[in-house]
Scaffold this motif. Structure first.
Motif, PDB file in Angstrom:
ATOM      1  N   ALA A   1      -7.977 -13.967   8.390  1.00  0.00           N
ATOM      2  CA  ALA A   1      -7.625 -14.148   6.975  1.00  0.00           C
ATOM      3  C   ALA A   1      -8.635 -15.067   6.282  1.00  0.00           C
ATOM      4  CB  ALA A   1      -6.207 -14.713   6.847  1.00  0.00           C
ATOM      5  N   GLY A   2      -8.976 -16.171   6.923  1.00  0.00           N
ATOM      6  CA  GLY A   2      -9.957 -17.085   6.339  1.00  0.00           C
ATOM      7  C   GLY A   2     -11.318 -16.440   6.168  1.00  0.00           C
ATOM      8  N   ALA A   3     -11.746 -15.705   7.184  1.00  0.00           N
ATOM      9  CA  ALA A   3     -13.060 -15.049   7.129  1.00  0.00           C
ATOM     10  C   ALA A   3     -13.080 -13.941   6.066  1.00  0.00           C
ATOM     11  CB  ALA A   3     -13.419 -14.482   8.505  1.00  0.00           C
ATOM     12  N   ILE A   4     -11.995 -13.187   5.956  1.00  0.00           N
ATOM     13  CA  ILE A   4     -11.935 -12.102   4.966  1.00  0.00           C
ATOM     14  C   ILE A   4     -11.914 -12.659   3.545  1.00  0.00           C
ATOM     15  CG2 ILE A   4     -10.426 -10.265   4.058  1.00  0.00           C
ATOM     16  CD1 ILE A   4      -9.835  -9.554   7.040  1.00  0.00           C
ATOM     17  N   ASN A   5     -11.212 -13.751   3.325  1.00  0.00           N
ATOM     18  CA  ASN A   5     -11.221 -14.365   1.995  1.00  0.00           C
ATOM     19  C   ASN A   5     -12.631 -14.766   1.587  1.00  0.00           C
ATOM     20  OD1 ASN A   5      -8.506 -14.451   0.841  1.00  0.00           O
ATOM     21  ND2 ASN A   5      -7.984 -15.599   2.679  1.00  0.00           N
ATOM     22  N   GLN A   6     -13.444 -15.221   2.544  1.00  0.00           N
ATOM     23  CA  GLN A   6     -14.831 -15.586   2.253  1.00  0.00           C
ATOM     24  C   GLN A   6     -15.661 -14.367   1.847  1.00  0.00           C
ATOM     25  OE1 GLN A   6     -16.366 -18.743   2.378  1.00  0.00           O
ATOM     26  NE2 GLN A   6     -14.253 -19.452   2.423  1.00  0.00           N
ATOM     27  N   GLU A   7     -15.195 -13.175   2.220  1.00  0.00           N
ATOM     28  CA  GLU A   7     -15.890 -11.919   1.864  1.00  0.00           C
ATOM     29  C   GLU A   7     -15.432 -11.413   0.488  1.00  0.00           C
ATOM     30  OE1 GLU A   7     -18.294 -10.624   3.808  1.00  0.00           O
ATOM     31  OE2 GLU A   7     -17.968 -12.066   5.418  1.00  0.00           O
ATOM     32  N   HIS A   8     -14.587 -12.182  -0.182  1.00  0.00           N
ATOM     33  CA  HIS A   8     -14.045 -11.864  -1.514  1.00  0.00           C
ATOM     34  C   HIS A   8     -13.061 -10.700  -1.505  1.00  0.00           C
ATOM     35  CE1 HIS A   8     -16.564 -14.930  -3.150  1.00  0.00           C
ATOM     36  NE2 HIS A   8     -17.657 -14.320  -2.760  1.00  0.00           N
ATOM     37  N   VAL A   9     -12.293 -10.626  -0.446  1.00  0.00           N
ATOM     38  CA  VAL A   9     -11.161  -9.705  -0.357  1.00  0.00           C
ATOM     39  C   VAL A   9      -9.960 -10.573  -0.005  1.00  0.00           C
ATOM     40  CG1 VAL A   9     -10.144  -7.751   0.892  1.00  0.00           C
ATOM     41  CG2 VAL A   9     -12.588  -7.736   0.342  1.00  0.00           C
ATOM     42  N   ALA A  10      -8.873 -10.424  -0.751  1.00  0.00           N
ATOM     43  CA  ALA A  10      -7.677 -11.231  -0.497  1.00  0.00           C
ATOM     44  C   ALA A  10      -7.142 -10.929   0.899  1.00  0.00           C
ATOM     45  CB  ALA A  10      -6.607 -10.925  -1.538  1.00  0.00           C
ATOM     46  N   ALA A  11      -6.675 -11.968   1.573  1.00  0.00           N
ATOM     47  CA  ALA A  11      -6.057 -11.813   2.895  1.00  0.00           C
ATOM     48  C   ALA A  11      -5.232 -13.053   3.173  1.00  0.00           C
ATOM     49  CB  ALA A  11      -7.119 -11.635   3.981  1.00  0.00           C
ATOM     50  N   GLN A  12      -4.212 -12.895   3.980  1.00  0.00           N
ATOM     51  CA  GLN A  12      -3.435 -14.045   4.430  1.00  0.00           C
ATOM     52  C   GLN A  12      -2.825 -13.737   5.778  1.00  0.00           C
ATOM     53  OE1 GLN A  12      -0.625 -14.492   1.150  1.00  0.00           O
ATOM     54  NE2 GLN A  12       1.004 -13.624   2.371  1.00  0.00           N
ATOM     55  N   ALA A  13      -2.534 -14.794   6.506  1.00  0.00           N
ATOM     56  CA  ALA A  13      -1.883 -14.647   7.807  1.00  0.00           C
ATOM     57  C   ALA A  13      -0.399 -14.915   7.636  1.00  0.00           C
ATOM     58  CB  ALA A  13      -2.482 -15.629   8.808  1.00  0.00           C
ATOM     59  N   ASN A  14       0.392 -14.121   8.337  1.00  0.00           N
ATOM     60  CA  ASN A  14       1.840 -14.302   8.358  1.00  0.00           C
ATOM     61  C   ASN A  14       2.250 -14.144   9.820  1.00  0.00           C
ATOM     62  OD1 ASN A  14       4.541 -14.494   7.837  1.00  0.00           O
ATOM     63  ND2 ASN A  14       4.679 -12.599   6.659  1.00  0.00           N
ATOM     64  N   GLY A  15       2.269 -15.246  10.550  1.00  0.00           N
ATOM     65  CA  GLY A  15       2.508 -15.175  11.990  1.00  0.00           C
ATOM     66  C   GLY A  15       1.354 -14.435  12.644  1.00  0.00           C
TER      67      GLY A  15
ATOM     68  N   TRP B   1      -2.444  -9.944   6.684  1.00  0.00           N
ATOM     69  CA  TRP B   1      -2.092  -9.156   5.513  1.00  0.00           C
ATOM     70  C   TRP B   1      -3.325  -8.951   4.642  1.00  0.00           C
ATOM     71  CZ3 TRP B   1       3.264 -10.891   3.189  1.00  0.00           C
ATOM     72  CH2 TRP B   1       4.263 -10.674   4.128  1.00  0.00           C
ATOM     73  N   VAL B   2      -3.594  -7.691   4.302  1.00  0.00           N
ATOM     74  CA  VAL B   2      -4.679  -7.329   3.396  1.00  0.00           C
ATOM     75  C   VAL B   2      -4.084  -6.524   2.244  1.00  0.00           C
ATOM     76  CG1 VAL B   2      -6.507  -7.392   5.160  1.00  0.00           C
ATOM     77  CG2 VAL B   2      -5.252  -5.259   4.754  1.00  0.00           C
ATOM     78  N   PRO B   3      -4.756  -6.500   1.089  1.00  0.00           N
ATOM     79  CA  PRO B   3      -4.166  -5.845  -0.080  1.00  0.00           C
ATOM     80  C   PRO B   3      -4.123  -4.326   0.029  1.00  0.00           C
ATOM     81  CG  PRO B   3      -6.342  -6.688  -0.606  1.00  0.00           C
ATOM     82  CD  PRO B   3      -6.027  -7.145   0.785  1.00  0.00           C
ATOM     83  N   ILE B   4      -3.117  -3.761  -0.617  1.00  0.00           N
ATOM     84  CA  ILE B   4      -2.970  -2.314  -0.741  1.00  0.00           C
ATOM     85  C   ILE B   4      -2.404  -2.044  -2.137  1.00  0.00           C
ATOM     86  CG2 ILE B   4      -0.713  -2.413   0.398  1.00  0.00           C
ATOM     87  CD1 ILE B   4      -1.176   0.476   1.348  1.00  0.00           C
ATOM     88  N   HIS B   5      -2.857  -0.971  -2.741  1.00  0.00           N
ATOM     89  CA  HIS B   5      -2.382  -0.606  -4.079  1.00  0.00           C
ATOM     90  C   HIS B   5      -2.582   0.890  -4.279  1.00  0.00           C
ATOM     91  CE1 HIS B   5      -2.138  -0.534  -8.500  1.00  0.00           C
ATOM     92  NE2 HIS B   5      -1.380  -1.609  -8.336  1.00  0.00           N
ATOM     93  N   GLN B   6      -1.689   1.483  -5.025  1.00  0.00           N
ATOM     94  CA  GLN B   6      -1.765   2.933  -5.253  1.00  0.00           C
ATOM     95  C   GLN B   6      -3.026   3.350  -6.008  1.00  0.00           C
ATOM     96  OE1 GLN B   6       0.741   1.001  -6.422  1.00  0.00           O
ATOM     97  NE2 GLN B   6       0.726   1.116  -8.663  1.00  0.00           N
ATOM     98  N   ASP B   7      -3.669   2.438  -6.719  1.00  0.00           N
ATOM     99  CA  ASP B   7      -4.877   2.773  -7.476  1.00  0.00           C
ATOM    100  C   ASP B   7      -6.171   2.538  -6.699  1.00  0.00           C
ATOM    101  OD1 ASP B   7      -3.326   3.552  -9.648  1.00  0.00           O
ATOM    102  OD2 ASP B   7      -3.404   1.574 -10.587  1.00  0.00           O
ATOM    103  N   PHE B   8      -6.084   2.114  -5.450  1.00  0.00           N
ATOM    104  CA  PHE B   8      -7.293   1.923  -4.647  1.00  0.00           C
ATOM    105  C   PHE B   8      -7.997   3.263  -4.460  1.00  0.00           C
ATOM    106  CE2 PHE B   8      -6.361  -2.150  -1.959  1.00  0.00           C
ATOM    107  CZ  PHE B   8      -6.313  -2.898  -3.121  1.00  0.00           C
ATOM    108  N   SER B   9      -9.330   3.241  -4.553  1.00  0.00           N
ATOM    109  CA  SER B   9     -10.102   4.471  -4.345  1.00  0.00           C
ATOM    110  C   SER B   9     -10.849   4.388  -3.012  1.00  0.00           C
ATOM    111  CB  SER B   9     -11.088   4.697  -5.488  1.00  0.00           C
ATOM    112  OG  SER B   9     -12.135   3.758  -5.432  1.00  0.00           O
ATOM    113  N   LEU B  10     -11.136   5.548  -2.440  1.00  0.00           N
ATOM    114  CA  LEU B  10     -11.802   5.625  -1.138  1.00  0.00           C
ATOM    115  C   LEU B  10     -13.142   4.909  -1.147  1.00  0.00           C
ATOM    116  CD1 LEU B  10     -11.859   6.806   1.755  1.00  0.00           C
ATOM    117  CD2 LEU B  10     -13.047   8.778   0.782  1.00  0.00           C
TER     118      LEU B  10
END
Length: 179
Positions: A102-116, A120-129
């Motif tokens: 999570a810490g390393a991914i946040n440094q890549e400018h993509v939201a992430a967090q650890a939950n146990g 957790w990484v983001p997902i959204h219906q408008d994400f494109s391939l």
């Protein structure tokens, strides 16, 4: 200190069946932003938490399926919808791995967090391939590769020990009625 320019995007490779070939997309990875390498995305193109994700939207399940498939192909880790529709939960073997990723991914400018033990990484219906889906899978590939191939075993062990102490502390708090 000026931030480095984001890394150049790799072209998408496809398998004979037309599906994205996530497992063979990259021949190598540049250094992690955490280690001084270029971030995957620039600040202006960062992927934040998508607060209004709608898991009932028809595109959501397509995004979900592609993220799960790609994440498994690049990392061997399985993913599923988390407790919150805007997060995809990736199962890590230990709590420390989820926290470090999570810490390393946040440094890549993509939201992430650890939950146990979940990352957790983001997902959204408008994400494109070619944009957000590829970026999420890329940062999972880049960081899990680094965790597996480059992070010293002693660091991984310290994360495991830290998690054990944290679990003991939580049990003691519950035992003595202190949350």
């Amino acid at each position: 200190m000026t931030e480095q320019q984001p890394m150049a995007a790799a072209p998408i490779k496809y398998r004979d069946d037309g599906e994205v070939d996530w497992a063979n997309m990259w021949e190598n990875f540049c250094g992690l932003a955490l280690e001084g390498g270029p971030p995957h995305r620039g600040v202006e193109a960062s992927i934040p938490i998508q607060i209004k994700a709608n898991s009932q939207h028809p595109n959501y399940m397509q995004v979900y399926a592609e993220l799960c498939r790609g994440i498994y192909e690049v990392s061997g880790l399985s993913a599923h919808i988390s407790e919150a529709a805007e997060w995809l939960a990736i199962e890590c073997p230990i709590v420390g791995q989820a926290q470090w990723l999570a810490g390393a991914i946040n440094q890549e400018h993509v939201a992430a967090q650890a939950n146990g033990q979940q990352l957790w990484v983001p997902i959204h219906q408008d994400f494109s391939l070619k944009s957000e889906i590829k970026s999420v899978i890329t940062v999972v590939a880049k960081t899990t590769h680094y965790w597996t191939e480059h992070l010293p075993q002693s660091v991984k062990q310290s994360f495991a020990i830290q998690a054990q102490f944290s679990n003991i502390g939580q049990k003691l708090k519950r035992l003595f009625g202190r949350n």
